[in-house]
Enzyme design. Structure first.
Site, short mmCIF file in Angstrom:
data_model
loop_
_atom_site.label_atom_id
_atom_site.label_comp_id
_atom_site.label_asym_id
_atom_site.label_seq_id
_atom_site.Cartn_x
_atom_site.Cartn_y
_atom_site.Cartn_z
N ASP A 68 29.49 -4.87 -38.27
CA ASP A 68 29.40 -4.79 -37.11
C ASP A 68 30.76 -4.48 -36.42
OD1 ASP A 68 30.17 -7.36 -37.65
OD2 ASP A 68 28.66 -8.45 -36.83
N ASN A 136 24.17 -19.94 -33.63
CA ASN A 136 22.73 -19.60 -33.05
C ASN A 136 22.00 -18.91 -34.07
OD1 ASN A 136 23.83 -17.12 -33.02
ND2 ASN A 136 23.34 -16.77 -30.77
N HIS A 138 22.55 -16.07 -35.86
CA HIS A 138 22.67 -14.46 -35.78
C HIS A 138 23.19 -14.10 -37.25
CE1 HIS A 138 26.96 -14.76 -33.82
NE2 HIS A 138 27.07 -14.36 -35.22
N GLU A 143 21.07 -11.12 -32.28
CA GLU A 143 21.11 -12.36 -31.75
C GLU A 143 19.61 -12.72 -31.44
OE1 GLU A 143 23.63 -13.83 -30.83
OE2 GLU A 143 25.29 -12.77 -29.41
C1 GLP Z 1 30.65 -13.00 -35.97
C2 GLP Z 1 30.28 -11.80 -36.92
C3 GLP Z 1 29.16 -12.24 -37.72
C4 GLP Z 1 29.60 -13.52 -38.66
C5 GLP Z 1 30.09 -14.68 -37.54
C6 GLP Z 1 30.50 -15.80 -38.24
O1 GLP Z 1 29.87 -13.33 -34.85
N1 GLP Z 1 29.50 -10.71 -36.28
O2 GLP Z 1 28.71 -11.20 -38.64
O3 GLP Z 1 28.58 -14.12 -39.51
O4 GLP Z 1 31.05 -14.18 -37.06
O5 GLP Z 1 31.73 -16.22 -37.97
P1 GLP Z 1 32.60 -17.39 -38.80
O6 GLP Z 1 32.63 -17.08 -40.07
O7 GLP Z 1 33.98 -17.26 -37.87
O8 GLP Z 1 31.83 -18.65 -38.16
#
Ligand code: GLP
Length: 256
Positions: A68, A136, A138, A143
């Protein structure tokens, strides 16, 4: 689904990096990468392993595909996922730009960018897809409510996600939109490795492992895939077990 519970987040990162290496040694060439704070340690371990490779090791057969990117941020912007990947992986491994694919958040026609990205990411299956986990539930930026049949698309980020990612923006607002591989795009991968650490993700992990399979928890879609490994630390697993008001270790837990 294989669940691996390690004592610390450091040991989680180490094992994920090792397993990724093993897959490459076994022939994986199309690698799906994720961003987020959890991945920083994973990539550090991965780069460390790469340093021990023979000098003639050749990366040219490897293609990478990121999940993404924020709309409006390009590779030069230090808050973009593309920049994150360059910093933590692409530059340390000296990967060829032509072999590292990240959705283009600056594309003039975002719908078209999504279609083209979907085509390159699925022209043959991704061998190993790394995933983080949103609080959440995702995966990528899919989402709650995203159909499991979704392909690469533009998404309006939820309040929970904006809040989760706000620390990366030092007080300024994260962009409200992003491009993300869809859930179907992710499920097309041959093998999926999801990494989550820290008690803040207990609700999301509980839903992934034990809740109903449904769009309310995008990560629950992984229960439909035949080859998924979930790597978590003890603190997070304890949080899940506490939520379930049981200290029983699930039967599919594997201790390392
Ligand atoms: C972002 C990314 C996700 C990732 C998430 C987790 O939202 N788009 O792909 O899984 O962060 O982040 P963190 O590892 O900082 O908790």
């Amino acid at each position: 689904m294989q669940l691996r519970v390690l004592e610390t987040s450091e040991s989680v990162a180490r094992l994920v990096a090792l397993d990724l290496w093993e897959s490459i040694e076994a022939g994986a060439r199309r690698l799906g990468f994720a961003t987020g704070r959890t991945m920083i340690d994973v990539y550090r371990e991965f780069v460390e392993l790469a340093e021990a490779l023979p000098e003639n090791w050749n990366w040219s057969g490897i293609q990478t595909y990121n999940l993404d990117e924020y709309v409006g941020l390009g590779p030069q912007n230090s808050r973009s996922f593309h920049y994150f990947m360059q910093q933590h992986l692409f530059l340390p491994l000296a990967l060829d730009n032509a072999h590292t694919h990240v959705p283009n958040g600056l594309a003039p026609d975002l719908e078209r960018e999504c279609q083209e990205y979907e085509e390159i990411a699925t022209e043959s299956p991704i061998d190993v897809q790394l995933l983080g986990l949103g609080i959440n539930g995702h995966i990528g930026f899919n989402e709650p409510g995203t159909p499991f049949s979704s392909t690469t698309h533009i998404v309006k980020l939820s309040g929970a996600t904006l809040q989760q990612n706000a620390p990366d923006f030092d007080g300024s607002e994260p962009p409200g939109k992003a491009l993300t591989m869809g859930i179907q795009t992710i499920l097309n991968a041959r093998r999926i490795m999801l990494v989550a650490t820290g008690i803040a993700k207990a609700q999301a992990l509980e839903a992934l492992l034990y809740g109903p399979v449904g769009t309310e928890c995008p990560a629950s879609a992984l229960r439909l895939h035949p080859q998924v490994s979930v790597y978590v630390d003890r603190a997070l697993m304890d949080g899940v077990l506490e939520r379930q008001q049981s200290k029983e270790v699930p039967t599919h837990e594997i201790r390392v």
